[in-house]
Design a protein around this motif. Structure first.
Motif, PDB file in Angstrom:
ATOM      1  N   TYR A 197      -6.821   0.291  -2.332  1.00 47.41           N
ATOM      2  CA  TYR A 197      -6.962  -1.349  -2.337  1.00 47.41           C
ATOM      3  C   TYR A 197      -6.215  -1.522  -1.447  1.00 47.41           C
ATOM      4  CZ  TYR A 197     -11.463   0.536  -3.879  1.00 47.41           C
ATOM      5  OH  TYR A 197     -12.344   1.019  -3.644  1.00 47.41           O
ATOM      6  N   ALA A 198      -4.494  -2.358  -1.606  1.00 45.78           N
ATOM      7  CA  ALA A 198      -3.377  -3.188  -1.586  1.00 45.78           C
ATOM      8  C   ALA A 198      -3.111  -2.582  -0.091  1.00 45.78           C
ATOM      9  CB  ALA A 198      -2.172  -2.934  -2.538  1.00 45.78           C
ATOM     10  N   THR A 199      -3.107  -1.893   1.218  1.00 51.21           N
ATOM     11  CA  THR A 199      -3.381  -1.494   1.868  1.00 51.21           C
ATOM     12  C   THR A 199      -4.974  -1.927   2.618  1.00 51.21           C
ATOM     13  OG1 THR A 199      -1.905   0.426   1.502  1.00 51.21           O
ATOM     14  CG2 THR A 199      -3.192   0.465   3.659  1.00 51.21           C
ATOM     15  N   LEU A 200      -5.851  -1.821   2.219  1.00 55.31           N
ATOM     16  CA  LEU A 200      -6.569  -1.834   2.980  1.00 55.31           C
ATOM     17  C   LEU A 200      -7.419  -3.897   3.173  1.00 55.31           C
ATOM     18  CD1 LEU A 200      -9.567  -0.520   3.885  1.00 55.31           C
ATOM     19  CD2 LEU A 200     -10.805  -1.139   1.503  1.00 55.31           C
ATOM     20  N   ALA A 201      -7.216  -4.161   2.494  1.00 57.22           N
ATOM     21  CA  ALA A 201      -7.025  -5.606   2.022  1.00 57.22           C
ATOM     22  C   ALA A 201      -5.885  -6.049   3.512  1.00 57.22           C
ATOM     23  CB  ALA A 201      -5.888  -6.131   0.666  1.00 57.22           C
ATOM     24  N   LYS A 202      -5.313  -5.463   3.649  1.00 61.13           N
ATOM     25  CA  LYS A 202      -4.264  -5.291   4.803  1.00 61.13           C
ATOM     26  C   LYS A 202      -4.459  -5.405   6.506  1.00 61.13           C
ATOM     27  CE  LYS A 202       0.007  -5.465   2.198  1.00 61.13           C
ATOM     28  NZ  LYS A 202      -0.301  -4.541   1.157  1.00 61.13           N
ATOM     29  N   PHE A 203      -5.873  -5.483   6.185  1.00 60.17           N
ATOM     30  CA  PHE A 203      -6.199  -5.100   7.419  1.00 60.17           C
ATOM     31  C   PHE A 203      -7.114  -6.114   7.836  1.00 60.17           C
ATOM     32  CE2 PHE A 203      -5.072  -0.393   6.904  1.00 60.17           C
ATOM     33  CZ  PHE A 203      -4.588  -0.116   8.083  1.00 60.17           C
ATOM     34  N   GLY A 240      -4.274 -12.175   9.929  1.00 59.41           N
ATOM     35  CA  GLY A 240      -3.315 -12.984   9.138  1.00 59.41           C
ATOM     36  C   GLY A 240      -2.344 -12.267   9.033  1.00 59.41           C
ATOM     37  N   TRP A 241      -2.532 -11.442   8.429  1.00 62.51           N
ATOM     38  CA  TRP A 241      -1.047 -10.196   8.140  1.00 62.51           C
ATOM     39  C   TRP A 241      -1.098  -9.141   9.448  1.00 62.51           C
ATOM     40  CZ3 TRP A 241       0.789  -9.072   3.571  1.00 62.51           C
ATOM     41  CH2 TRP A 241       2.233  -7.239   3.782  1.00 62.51           C
ATOM     42  N   LEU A 242      -1.723  -8.192  10.544  1.00 63.82           N
ATOM     43  CA  LEU A 242      -1.879  -8.429  11.495  1.00 63.82           C
ATOM     44  C   LEU A 242      -0.326  -8.469  12.695  1.00 63.82           C
ATOM     45  CD1 LEU A 242      -5.181  -5.659  11.690  1.00 63.82           C
ATOM     46  CD2 LEU A 242      -3.089  -4.851  10.364  1.00 63.82           C
ATOM     47  N   SER A 243      -0.906  -9.399  12.253  1.00 64.14           N
ATOM     48  CA  SER A 243      -0.271 -10.847  13.537  1.00 64.14           C
ATOM     49  C   SER A 243       1.497 -10.972  12.840  1.00 64.14           C
ATOM     50  CB  SER A 243      -0.750 -11.670  13.366  1.00 64.14           C
ATOM     51  OG  SER A 243      -0.910 -12.961  11.946  1.00 64.14           O
ATOM     52  N   GLY A 244       1.455 -10.259  11.469  1.00 61.16           N
ATOM     53  CA  GLY A 244       2.757 -10.853  10.427  1.00 61.16           C
ATOM     54  C   GLY A 244       2.805 -12.248   9.702  1.00 61.16           C
ATOM     55  N   THR A 245       1.755 -12.900  10.458  1.00 58.85           N
ATOM     56  CA  THR A 245       2.121 -14.427  10.102  1.00 58.85           C
ATOM     57  C   THR A 245       1.706 -14.646   8.367  1.00 58.85           C
ATOM     58  OG1 THR A 245      -0.049 -15.015  11.771  1.00 58.85           O
ATOM     59  CG2 THR A 245      -0.176 -16.785  10.170  1.00 58.85           C
ATOM     60  N   PHE A 246       1.457 -14.105   8.213  1.00 63.80           N
ATOM     61  CA  PHE A 246       1.409 -13.908   6.226  1.00 63.80           C
ATOM     62  C   PHE A 246       2.964 -14.257   6.120  1.00 63.80           C
ATOM     63  CE2 PHE A 246       1.595 -12.186   1.813  1.00 63.80           C
ATOM     64  CZ  PHE A 246       1.348 -13.055   1.226  1.00 63.80           C
ATOM     65  N   VAL A 247       3.626 -12.723   6.544  1.00 59.91           N
ATOM     66  CA  VAL A 247       4.855 -12.170   5.820  1.00 59.91           C
ATOM     67  C   VAL A 247       5.972 -13.957   6.738  1.00 59.91           C
ATOM     68  CG1 VAL A 247       7.373 -10.413   6.257  1.00 59.91           C
ATOM     69  CG2 VAL A 247       4.733  -9.621   5.843  1.00 59.91           C
ATOM     70  N   TYR A 287       9.830 -10.144  10.171  1.00 60.18           N
ATOM     71  CA  TYR A 287       8.523  -9.890   9.982  1.00 60.18           C
ATOM     72  C   TYR A 287       8.079  -9.022  10.414  1.00 60.18           C
ATOM     73  CZ  TYR A 287       7.089 -13.495  13.796  1.00 60.18           C
ATOM     74  OH  TYR A 287       6.220 -14.134  14.506  1.00 60.18           O
ATOM     75  N   LEU A 288       7.578  -8.783  11.620  1.00 57.43           N
ATOM     76  CA  LEU A 288       7.257  -7.783  12.076  1.00 57.43           C
ATOM     77  C   LEU A 288       7.700  -6.013  11.580  1.00 57.43           C
ATOM     78  CD1 LEU A 288       6.056  -8.559  15.871  1.00 57.43           C
ATOM     79  CD2 LEU A 288       4.985  -8.292  13.931  1.00 57.43           C
ATOM     80  N   PHE A 289       8.255  -6.201  11.494  1.00 57.20           N
ATOM     81  CA  PHE A 289       8.826  -4.787  11.051  1.00 57.20           C
ATOM     82  C   PHE A 289       8.311  -4.912   9.658  1.00 57.20           C
ATOM     83  CE2 PHE A 289      12.029  -2.586   7.946  1.00 57.20           C
ATOM     84  CZ  PHE A 289      11.833  -1.296   8.339  1.00 57.20           C
ATOM     85  N   LEU A 301      -1.215 -11.090  -0.041  1.00 56.22           N
ATOM     86  CA  LEU A 301      -1.874 -11.166   1.513  1.00 56.22           C
ATOM     87  C   LEU A 301      -1.728 -12.544   2.360  1.00 56.22           C
ATOM     88  CD1 LEU A 301      -4.116  -8.726   2.017  1.00 56.22           C
ATOM     89  CD2 LEU A 301      -5.834 -10.054   0.525  1.00 56.22           C
ATOM     90  N   ARG A 302      -2.033 -13.312   1.318  1.00 52.91           N
ATOM     91  CA  ARG A 302      -2.650 -14.838   2.629  1.00 52.91           C
ATOM     92  C   ARG A 302      -1.539 -16.112   1.148  1.00 52.91           C
ATOM     93  NH1 ARG A 302      -4.373 -15.817  -1.901  1.00 52.91           N
ATOM     94  NH2 ARG A 302      -6.357 -16.169  -2.792  1.00 52.91           N
TER      95      ARG A 302
END
Length: 437
Positions: free
Chosen positions: A163-169, A172-179, A202-204, A331-332
């Motif tokens: 569920y931690a993986t599922l929530a990242k889709f 805001g996560w996929l663009s690397g903004t949160f990280v 940060y994308l890595f 996550l955010r």
């Protein structure tokens, strides 16, 4: 599969996990005293934001919470050495549940996981070896356990990572903004900050984090990839421990690795004097009823709880409805502010309430962007004036953003929150549903 679940295996993984867990429980609770966590979250506040429905659960006065946490630390040590194990882990679970439900200003997913694992361990035969209980009462001593004792732990950690993986889709996560925001705010060293906020880095971290959550359990299940996965876990969790400073969680997560390795490997590594279990590989019905009547319903519930936000209107990233108990961790980020308009219903006069006198800075920072805590604040304000004989309406003006994006209005400013109801299971209509860009 059914036959494999009821085969006897060496109980070394469960025994060493009990020892690790007890040590970490003691570190968590004694550490909470020493780092000032108890002071800032439970001793200093005059009011704590408990989980809704648990308002009666408030911290003990004076030095009470320090003694409370000291008692939990001692219980953690008793779990570690296996003394009065059922009582020790059971009482710790109850006391930790009290801490978890009485405050959510410092809500953290690993607090929830700790509660669940303690509950699971209460039902598992973790004191059958290398324990004071087994030394004092040799009749309970045993070298094996049913294989399902390991599998329930593996399934629990699988649910967390899945569920931690599922929530990242989400964008805001996929663009690397949160990280990017997380690393920029977490790393104070200028040189490290310059490196970690570069796009390639940060994308890595963004996609390595997703890949880790998705693949770590499957890779740990296979012999050929197990050690590689464990080394990756070691790097991942130590990196998180250094950069994010999230207490015992990285080490707690690593301790689950013992259930993935062959029990004999764990025995030889941690219990060199432990005899070979001659009953290993033979079927057993020991504790079968516990598996069927506790663990099966428990695991089904764990599979369903993280899905409930799909049945609630709106984006959970913004509304927070269905966010907790769902492994939506790291996550955010949320930013924004909330002000309250208080109207005397009888005279129409606008009244003032100083939230900074009623709540700590940390509580206000957490409350200002979370609908449930905003609603609880409105209820608190209403009761405050009610004690003075004044019936008031309380309105909230909110402005919230996700991951540093555009600000949106979160709460309907025309709704009297003092009279509004909180719905635990469905959408609260006074929470607005703006689109997150």
């Amino acid at each position: 599969m059914k036959q494999r679940l009821f085969l006897q295996i060496d109980n070394a993984p469960l025994i060493i996990f009990r020892i690790f867990l007890g040590f970490l429980l003691a570190c968590e609770t004694f550490g909470a005293i020493l780092t000032g966590w108890v002071k800032s979250n439970l001793a200093d506040p005059t009011y704590t934001f408990s989980h809704i429905g648990m308002e009666w659960l408030q911290p003990l006065p004076g030095y009470g919470m320090y003694f409370y946490f000291a008692a939990m630390g001692i219980l953690g040590l008793l779990v570690m050495v296996g003394y009065k194990y059922r009582w020790s882990i059971g009482l710790y679970t109850l006391l930790w549940a009290g801490v978890y439900f009485m405050q959510k200003t410092s809500y953290n997913n690993h607090y929830y996981l700790l509660l669940l694992v303690c509950l699971m361990m209460f039902f598992l035969p973790a004191n059958r070896y290398a324990s004071i209980d087994a030394k004092q009462n040799p009749s309970i001593k045993k070298l094996t356990m049913p294989a399902w004792c390991s599998w329930v732990m593996i399934l629990q950690v699988t649910i967390v990572y899945f569920y931690a993986t599922l929530a990242k889709f989400y964008p805001g996560w996929l663009s690397g903004t949160f990280v990017y925001n997380l690393l920029n705010n977490s790393v104070s060293n200028p040189t490290l900050n310059d490196i970690m906020t570069q796009k390639w880095f940060y994308l890595f971290i963004t996609y390595a984090g997703m890949a880790f959550d998705l693949l770590v359990v499957p890779l740990m299940l296979f012999k050929r990839t197990r050690t590689i996965a464990f080394v990756a876990s070691l790097i991942f969790h130590i990196f998180n421990s250094i950069t994010l400073q999230i207490g015992i969680f990285p080490f707690f997560a690593l301790s689950f690795a013992v259930f993935f390795y062959p029990p004999d490997t764990i025995r030889k590594l941690f219990f060199k004097k432990k005899p070979f279990a001659e009953d290993a590989g033979k079927p057993t019905n020991e504790n079968k009823s516990i598996l069927l009547f506790f663990f099966v319903p428990y695991l089904i519930l764990q599979l369903l709880l993280p899905l409930r936000h799909y049945l609630i209107k709106g984006d959970v990233l913004l509304t927070e409805e269905g966010h907790r108990l769902s492994w939506r961790m790291m996550l955010r980020s949320r930013g924004g502010y909330t002000t309250f308009k208080i109207i005397d219903k009888k005279t129409g006069e606008k009244l003032h309430f100083d939230t900074h006198r009623a709540f700590t800075h940390k509580q206000i920072s957490s409350m200002e962007t979370k609908p449930d805590m905003i609603w609880q604040t409105a209820q608190y304000i209403h009761k405050y004036f009610e004690k003075q004989g004044t019936d008031v309406a309380v309105y909230a003006n909110t402005s919230v953003n996700i991951n540093g994006g555009p600000y949106v209005t979160l709460i309907d400013p025309t709704v009297d929150l003092a009279a509004a109801k909180w719905d635990y299971f469905f959408h609260c209509d006074w929470i607005l549903l703006p689109k997150i860009k």
